[in-house]
Write an enzyme that holds these catalytic residues in place. Structure first.
Site, mmCIF file in Angstrom:
data_model
loop_
_atom_site.group_PDB
_atom_site.id
_atom_site.type_symbol
_atom_site.label_atom_id
_atom_site.label_comp_id
_atom_site.label_asym_id
_atom_site.label_seq_id
_atom_site.Cartn_x
_atom_site.Cartn_y
_atom_site.Cartn_z
ATOM 1 N N THR A 14 6.612 -14.624 27.274
ATOM 2 C CA THR A 14 7.239 -14.220 26.025
ATOM 3 C C THR A 14 6.366 -13.237 25.255
ATOM 4 O O THR A 14 5.170 -13.104 25.514
ATOM 5 C CB THR A 14 7.507 -15.427 25.113
ATOM 6 O OG1 THR A 14 6.264 -16.080 24.814
ATOM 7 C CG2 THR A 14 8.457 -16.415 25.774
ATOM 8 N N TYR A 22 8.556 -15.341 13.192
ATOM 9 C CA TYR A 22 8.369 -15.306 14.647
ATOM 10 C C TYR A 22 9.731 -15.363 15.327
ATOM 11 O O TYR A 22 10.548 -16.226 15.023
ATOM 12 C CB TYR A 22 7.527 -16.510 15.077
ATOM 13 C CG TYR A 22 7.208 -16.611 16.554
ATOM 14 C CD1 TYR A 22 5.953 -16.271 17.024
ATOM 15 C CD2 TYR A 22 8.150 -17.073 17.468
ATOM 16 C CE1 TYR A 22 5.632 -16.393 18.378
ATOM 17 C CE2 TYR A 22 7.847 -17.181 18.818
ATOM 18 C CZ TYR A 22 6.593 -16.840 19.260
ATOM 19 O OH TYR A 22 6.291 -16.944 20.596
ATOM 20 N N HIS A 36 7.045 -27.844 27.293
ATOM 21 C CA HIS A 36 7.105 -26.385 27.138
ATOM 22 C C HIS A 36 6.078 -25.621 27.972
ATOM 23 O O HIS A 36 6.237 -24.421 28.203
ATOM 24 C CB HIS A 36 6.917 -26.025 25.659
ATOM 25 C CG HIS A 36 7.586 -24.753 25.259
ATOM 26 N ND1 HIS A 36 7.776 -23.687 26.119
ATOM 27 C CD2 HIS A 36 8.126 -24.363 24.082
ATOM 28 C CE1 HIS A 36 8.400 -22.716 25.489
ATOM 29 N NE2 HIS A 36 8.632 -23.091 24.253
#
Length: 775
Positions: free
Chosen positions: A600, A587, A471
């Site tokens: 993000t 979230y 990620h």
């Protein structure tokens, strides 16, 4: 040792008879080939860099302008600002040739002035985000300001076809919100989570923070926002990802699933040959900068910075912090099969190997029955365990010999391929098969994925495919773009009736090279076992359920006149409340890629409006009209929060950076401690779908991926990923921890199904009432 000896390309020795020179022509030819390919790529990049540097202009316009100035000059027509004559003064002569050169200098001056004006104008226009807040409902009027903005943006960006990085110089920087605005939004977001007493306490802490150290912290952030391309992204990458010491597997890496309704072939080697080939073609598009950037509404570009590290990238472990290493080029991939690692050359004779040739290579690996070396089978467990432990092992046990060479080969590879020796995939007669599919992609056996690589392609014995992605280097939409390209392009390439790839292999491709290891050291084997045990404990604790919901999809949600994403988020709020009996900090990831190097921002879907609707749904005395009205108000509020996050007006990234500065300055803040001590018990994300125009669901309605998922963020929470695949299909990926007594992915999936059904029935009854009132 045969592979090691054959890898020696050149050697020499001094003898009594003089110099003794030995060289391997084949290996030297491969080196020559690699160099030629590298220079070709550099030339293409240079050409495209020039294109990007003058975008939205075009070099052809310079040639046209030069021609016009030459014609005007020799025709006796005055040139604006007398540029040609001024240029002639600095030239050594006044012959015809020098006059033509003077015209070139004048044309270049005029052309660059216009180009820089257009680039600056485009940058100013892209700062405007008012268009996002305009209503998109049928019949809604668009303001004149937005209409004028749309027209100018399309003129500036539409007449010259953009390349991958064409807009990078025109993208605005992420704006820094004021502390006052962030505090206001934060307090509104936590109101439904706190009773009156706790809310007053947090409100007091926020006020003290705003009036004291926040002033100093904000000054440093203002300076950083002026100096850096993005005031968030570098700190986010370092402190959220690279400094994390917990395992990547489950905690960080995410997965993506195949288009499960299609079965292009059941031959593992054939599927691998095509998918690997298409991934490498996508890499070539990135290398040459020929990939078209993603454009919102066909006119607003998204930052393409994250694509740079999609291939040839690895996260290297460190004692205190990891680092991302990206290699400029790689002519090979690595393949894992039955505990062994192979290096596969994917370029030969100056070209990318075709699918049929790669299928031959993959089949050779499948047919190889040599046993793994001691410790080799579980070697990748090191990448699944604690980062500090792996860093120590890597520094002490992989710094020389075969271990260093083979590790470097894996880390430098374009990507890693896992040829699994088990069957998995989707069976419509066996719904739990989808759960198993997701688990295998998320963590495998804990030792058969190289979790440090940017991504691993995973192939089942029956031809299903998926990926596991690290990620740190980028967010899911980048992998989603690659996946859309692969799935759609695979349909165009196709397979033979017998399931093999098309094409004839005239010359045998390079044979896969078995990587050599020396893992017999007792401390090293113990180190592998330590990571393996950590990985097994972690993966055995994962409770993953995937729901394929087919009662309705995007079509019905749009008929409710609300955003599909807001619709799903309210479903999740209702499901969690029914499951846990309370609301929680939620979230949802949104992108900030409309800004340079944006990644993000957090949307907080648990709002005052959403909690009011959830309570109404649980109240038997609430009327249908009340429930629908509250539902639409909650969707509008969620949509506004999502738009604010995309426009750089979010809450959490600003608070995160304030927190980082406070740590640098060693300033304690009770308010910031309060903010970052509250866990995200419900972590959600929408898997991007249809980012490009490639996917035509009307032509191929089954060409939809089941999306992907990730592990739970909180020990007592859920990780939920969803993809609105088509008009009548939605996939939910729900994860939690088996060790937590108060969570159950199966129960939560059941609650989602119940909530989806209840909302559908709510609107059916509401429409009946509306139609009855009209009649």
């Amino acid at each position: 040792m045969a592979e090691a000896h054959s890898a020696v390309a050149f050697s020499f020795a001094i003898t009594h008879d003089g110099w003794d020179v030995n060289f391997d022509r084949e290996v030297l030819y491969l080196v020559w080939e690699s160099g030629v390919r590298s220079w070709k790529k550099r030339l293409v990049r240079f050409r495209n860099s020039v294109h990007n540097g003058v975008y939205p202009g075009h070099l052809q316009s310079l040639y046209v302008l030069w021609t016009l100035l030459v014609a005007a000059h020799f025709g006796g027509i005055n040139i604006p600002f007398n540029l040609v004559n001024k240029a002639s003064i600095i030239l050594p002569g006044d012959s015809t040739m020098w006059q033509i050169i003077a015209c070139l200098l004048a044309a270049l001056t005029m052309w660059l002035s216009v180009i820089f004006f257009m680039r600056y104008l485009l940058k100013l226009l892209l700062i405007y985000k008012g268009w996002m807040y305009e209503s998109r409902s049928p019949g809604a009027k668009i303001s004149r300001k937005t209409l004028l903005w749309i027209a100018v943006v399309k003129v500036l960006s539409g007449w010259n076809k953009p390349k991958l990085y064409s807009f990078q110089g025109s993208l605005p920087r992420l704006p820094l919100p004021s502390v006052r605005d962030t505090m206001k939004r934060y307090l509104i977001s936590v109101r439904p989570l706190l009773d009156d007493e706790n809310f007053q306490r947090v409100e007091k802490l926020a006020k003290e923070f705003q009036e004291t150290i926040a002033v100093k912290l904000q000054r440093y952030l203002i300076l950083k926002s002026w100096w850096s391309s993005n005031y968030v992204s570098d700190w986010w990458e370092e402190y959220v990802y690279l400094r994390g010491r917990s395992p990547l597997m489950v905690n960080s890496n995410f997965y993506g699933i195949d288009a499960i309704l299609l079965r292009p072939t059941k031959i593992q080697a054939a599927r691998a040959g095509v998918v690997i080939h298409l991934c490498l073609k996508f890499r070539r598009l990135i290398d040459r900068q020929e990939l078209e950037p993603i454009m919102l509404q066909g006119m607003v570009p998204l930052c393409s910075w994250q694509y740079e590290r999609l291939f040839n990238t690895v996260r290297v472990p460190g004692i205190e912090t990891d680092k991302i290493v990206h290699y400029e080029d790689s002519s090979h991939i690595t393949v894992y099969h039955k505990g062994r690692y192979f290096k596969v050359i994917v370029y030969s004779r100056g070209r990318l190997l075709q699918p049929a040739e790669i299928q031959v290579q993959i089949q050779q690996i499948l047919d190889d029955d040599s046993p793994p070396a001691v410790g080799e089978e579980r070697l990748a467990a090191l990448t699944a365990g604690e980062r500090t432990h792996w860093a120590h092992i890597r520094q002490t046990m992989f710094n020389r010999g075969h271990n260093r060479t083979s590790l470097h080969c894996i880390e430098r590879a374009a990507f890693n391929v896992c040829l699994d020796d088990q069957e998995y995939g989707y069976d419509e007669n066996d719904p739990p098969s989808l759960d198993r599919y997701g688990r295998i992609l998320l963590h495998g056996k804990g030792h058969d994925r190289w979790f440090d690589k940017s991504f691993n392609l995973c192939f089942s014995k029956t031809g299903f495919v998926g990926f596991n992605s690290e990620h740190t280097w980028a967010d899911a939409p980048v992998m989603g773009h690659l996946w859309e390209y692969v799935i759609w392009s695979e349909l165009e390439i196709g397979y033979k009736p017998d399931g093999n790839t098309f094409g004839v292999v005239e010359t045998p491709p390079p044979t896969p090279i078995r990587l050599q290891w020396d893992l017999s050291n007792e401390d090293l084997l113990k180190g592998i076992d330590v990571s393996y045990n950590v990985a097994q404990k972690l993966l055995n604790d994962v409770d993953l359920r995937i729901l394929m919901y087919t009662k309705y999809g995007k079509g019905f949600m749009k008929s409710c006149r609300v955003s599909p994403d807001a619709f799903i988020q309210l479903i999740l709020q209702l499901s969690y409340y029914r499951d846990a009996g309370r609301f929680c900090l939620t979230y949802e990831a949104s992108m900030t890629r409309m800004f340079r190097e944006g990644r993000t921002e957090t949307v907080r879907p648990c709002t005052i409006e959403s909690s009011a609707w959830v309570k109404a749904m649980c109240d038997p005395n609430a009327s249908i009209e009340t429930k629908v009205n509250l539902f639409r108000k909650a969707c509008q509020r969620h949509q506004l929060g999502y738009q604010d996050a995309m426009a750089g007006r979010g809450i959490d990234r600003h608070l995160f950076c304030l927190y980082v500065v406070s740590k640098y300055l060693e300033l304690e803040s009770p308010f910031l401690q309060e903010v970052f001590n509250e866990p995200w018990r419900l972590s959600t994300s929408q898997t991007p779908h249809g980012q490009t125009s490639m996917l035509d669901l009307k032509k191929n309605p089954n060409c939809v991926s089941a999306g992907g998922g990730f592990g739970p963020v909180a020990d007592d929470g859920y990780g939920v990923s969803y993809i609105i695949a088509r008009e009548d299909t939605i996939f939910f990926h729900v994860s939690s921890k088996r060790s937590c007594p108060i969570t159950s992915s199966s129960n939560f999936v059941q609650q989602i199904e119940n909530s989806m059904k209840d909302v559908q029935e709510l609107f059916i009854e509401y429409n009946k009432l509306q139609n009855g009132a009209k009649s």
